[in-house]
Write a protein that holds these residues in place. Structure first.
Motif, PDB file in Angstrom:
ATOM      1  N   GLN A   1     -30.809  21.906  31.113  1.00 32.09           N
ATOM      2  CA  GLN A   1     -31.055  22.617  29.856  1.00 32.09           C
ATOM      3  C   GLN A   1     -29.850  22.413  28.939  1.00 32.09           C
ATOM      4  OE1 GLN A   1     -31.488  26.959  30.078  1.00 32.09           O
ATOM      5  NE2 GLN A   1     -33.478  26.646  29.115  1.00 32.09           N
ATOM      6  N   HIS A   2     -30.096  21.854  27.760  1.00 26.78           N
ATOM      7  CA  HIS A   2     -29.033  21.558  26.791  1.00 26.78           C
ATOM      8  C   HIS A   2     -29.256  22.403  25.538  1.00 26.78           C
ATOM      9  CE1 HIS A   2     -27.766  18.172  29.230  1.00 26.78           C
ATOM     10  NE2 HIS A   2     -29.049  17.936  29.395  1.00 26.78           N
ATOM     11  N   TRP A   3     -28.309  23.300  25.276  1.00 30.17           N
ATOM     12  CA  TRP A   3     -28.396  24.183  24.114  1.00 30.17           C
ATOM     13  C   TRP A   3     -27.901  23.404  22.906  1.00 30.17           C
ATOM     14  CZ3 TRP A   3     -31.142  28.425  24.540  1.00 30.17           C
ATOM     15  CH2 TRP A   3     -31.396  28.897  25.829  1.00 30.17           C
ATOM     16  N   GLU A   4     -28.757  23.283  21.887  1.00 28.73           N
ATOM     17  CA  GLU A   4     -28.487  22.369  20.788  1.00 28.73           C
ATOM     18  C   GLU A   4     -28.189  23.009  19.440  1.00 28.73           C
ATOM     19  OE1 GLU A   4     -31.949  19.797  21.028  1.00 28.73           O
ATOM     20  OE2 GLU A   4     -30.740  18.425  22.246  1.00 28.73           O
ATOM     21  N   ARG A   5     -28.768  24.168  19.148  1.00 31.05           N
ATOM     22  CA  ARG A   5     -28.595  24.725  17.807  1.00 31.05           C
ATOM     23  C   ARG A   5     -28.813  26.226  17.838  1.00 31.05           C
ATOM     24  NH1 ARG A   5     -32.385  25.331  13.536  1.00 31.05           N
ATOM     25  NH2 ARG A   5     -33.975  24.295  14.793  1.00 31.05           N
ATOM     26  N   LEU A   6     -28.029  26.929  17.030  1.00 34.49           N
ATOM     27  CA  LEU A   6     -28.106  28.384  16.952  1.00 34.49           C
ATOM     28  C   LEU A   6     -28.438  28.797  15.525  1.00 34.49           C
ATOM     29  CD1 LEU A   6     -27.564  31.210  18.243  1.00 34.49           C
ATOM     30  CD2 LEU A   6     -25.203  30.954  17.447  1.00 34.49           C
ATOM     31  N   GLU A   7     -29.382  29.719  15.409  1.00 30.50           N
ATOM     32  CA  GLU A   7     -29.696  30.343  14.117  1.00 30.50           C
ATOM     33  C   GLU A   7     -29.396  31.830  14.228  1.00 30.50           C
ATOM     34  OE1 GLU A   7     -33.624  29.292  12.155  1.00 30.50           O
ATOM     35  OE2 GLU A   7     -33.940  28.645  14.242  1.00 30.50           O
ATOM     36  N   ILE A   8     -28.556  32.338  13.365  1.00 31.52           N
ATOM     37  CA  ILE A   8     -28.333  33.780  13.281  1.00 31.52           C
ATOM     38  C   ILE A   8     -29.357  34.314  12.292  1.00 31.52           C
ATOM     39  CG2 ILE A   8     -26.724  35.631  12.647  1.00 31.52           C
ATOM     40  CD1 ILE A   8     -25.907  34.115  15.196  1.00 31.52           C
ATOM     41  N   LEU A   9     -30.247  35.179  12.748  1.00 28.07           N
ATOM     42  CA  LEU A   9     -31.324  35.708  11.914  1.00 28.07           C
ATOM     43  C   LEU A   9     -30.920  36.998  11.212  1.00 28.07           C
ATOM     44  CD1 LEU A   9     -34.228  35.051  14.434  1.00 28.07           C
ATOM     45  CD2 LEU A   9     -33.464  33.590  12.540  1.00 28.07           C
ATOM     46  N   ALA A  10     -30.107  37.814  11.872  1.00 30.10           N
ATOM     47  CA  ALA A  10     -29.645  39.077  11.291  1.00 30.10           C
ATOM     48  C   ALA A  10     -28.510  39.626  12.136  1.00 30.10           C
ATOM     49  CB  ALA A  10     -30.784  40.096  11.234  1.00 30.10           C
ATOM     50  N   SER A  11     -27.673  40.428  11.503  1.00 26.40           N
ATOM     51  CA  SER A  11     -26.656  41.161  12.265  1.00 26.40           C
ATOM     52  C   SER A  11     -26.463  42.519  11.601  1.00 26.40           C
ATOM     53  CB  SER A  11     -25.341  40.392  12.358  1.00 26.40           C
ATOM     54  OG  SER A  11     -24.803  40.168  11.093  1.00 26.40           O
ATOM     55  N   GLU A  12     -26.211  43.522  12.433  1.00 27.90           N
ATOM     56  CA  GLU A  12     -25.964  44.882  11.962  1.00 27.90           C
ATOM     57  C   GLU A  12     -24.673  45.375  12.576  1.00 27.90           C
ATOM     58  OE1 GLU A  12     -29.132  47.767  12.186  1.00 27.90           O
ATOM     59  OE2 GLU A  12     -30.601  46.143  12.355  1.00 27.90           O
ATOM     60  N   ARG A  13     -23.866  45.982  11.740  1.00 26.26           N
ATOM     61  CA  ARG A  13     -22.563  46.494  12.178  1.00 26.26           C
ATOM     62  C   ARG A  13     -21.828  45.369  12.911  1.00 26.26           C
ATOM     63  NH1 ARG A  13     -26.052  49.964  14.297  1.00 26.26           N
ATOM     64  NH2 ARG A  13     -25.005  50.067  16.297  1.00 26.26           N
ATOM     65  N   GLY A  14     -20.995  45.712  13.855  1.00 29.54           N
ATOM     66  CA  GLY A  14     -20.298  44.687  14.627  1.00 29.54           C
ATOM     67  C   GLY A  14     -19.121  44.066  13.918  1.00 29.54           C
TER      68      GLY A  14
END
Length: 133
Positions: free
Chosen positions: A71-84
């Protein structure tokens, strides 16, 4: 494994050694929940199980983690973030992580919870069921 000249797997416009590399090596801590999420995706992409376990909340962390070498992880999409943020103690990040396994491509969609433990952000777990496409 990523090298200094290779773009960081997390998707930010920086080389791995300047972006997530310092988090993985322990030289720096992720300043926000979103940066921790990005660094964890990069750790999956480069196979850094030690970092994944270190950045997991002790109450939810597994005893061991075995990554699938196919399994090769290729791309990340951040859809939303709250606080943090830098001055907060809890946050959440919704993301979609894209992978390839042989000829099959897919994605994992998760809304994750994060908290600070001992001043460092850690992954707690999913806030809703994890969805594999």
């Amino acid at each position: 494994m990523a090298t200094p000249a290779v773009p960081c797997p997390c998707g930010l416009p920086a080389a791995y050694q300047e972006c997530c590399g310092p988090f993985h090596s322990g030289a720096r801590s992720a300043p926000t929940a979103e940066r921790l999420m990005r660094s964890r995706f990069s750790a999956f992409a480069v196979g850094d199980t030690a970092y994944l376990l270190r950045s997991w909340h002790p109450a939810t962390r597994p005893d061991r983690l075995d990554l699938d070498p196919e399994q090769h992880w290729e791309r990340l999409e951040i859809l939303a973030s709250e606080r943090g943020g830098m001055f907060e103690t809890e946050g959440s990040v919704e993301f979609r992580a894209h992978y390839r396994e042989g000829r099959h491509t897919g994605s994992l969609h998760e809304h994750s919870s994060f908290s600070r433990e001992g001043g460092a952000w850690v992954y707690v777990g999913p806030l809703s069921p994890v969805d594999f496409d």
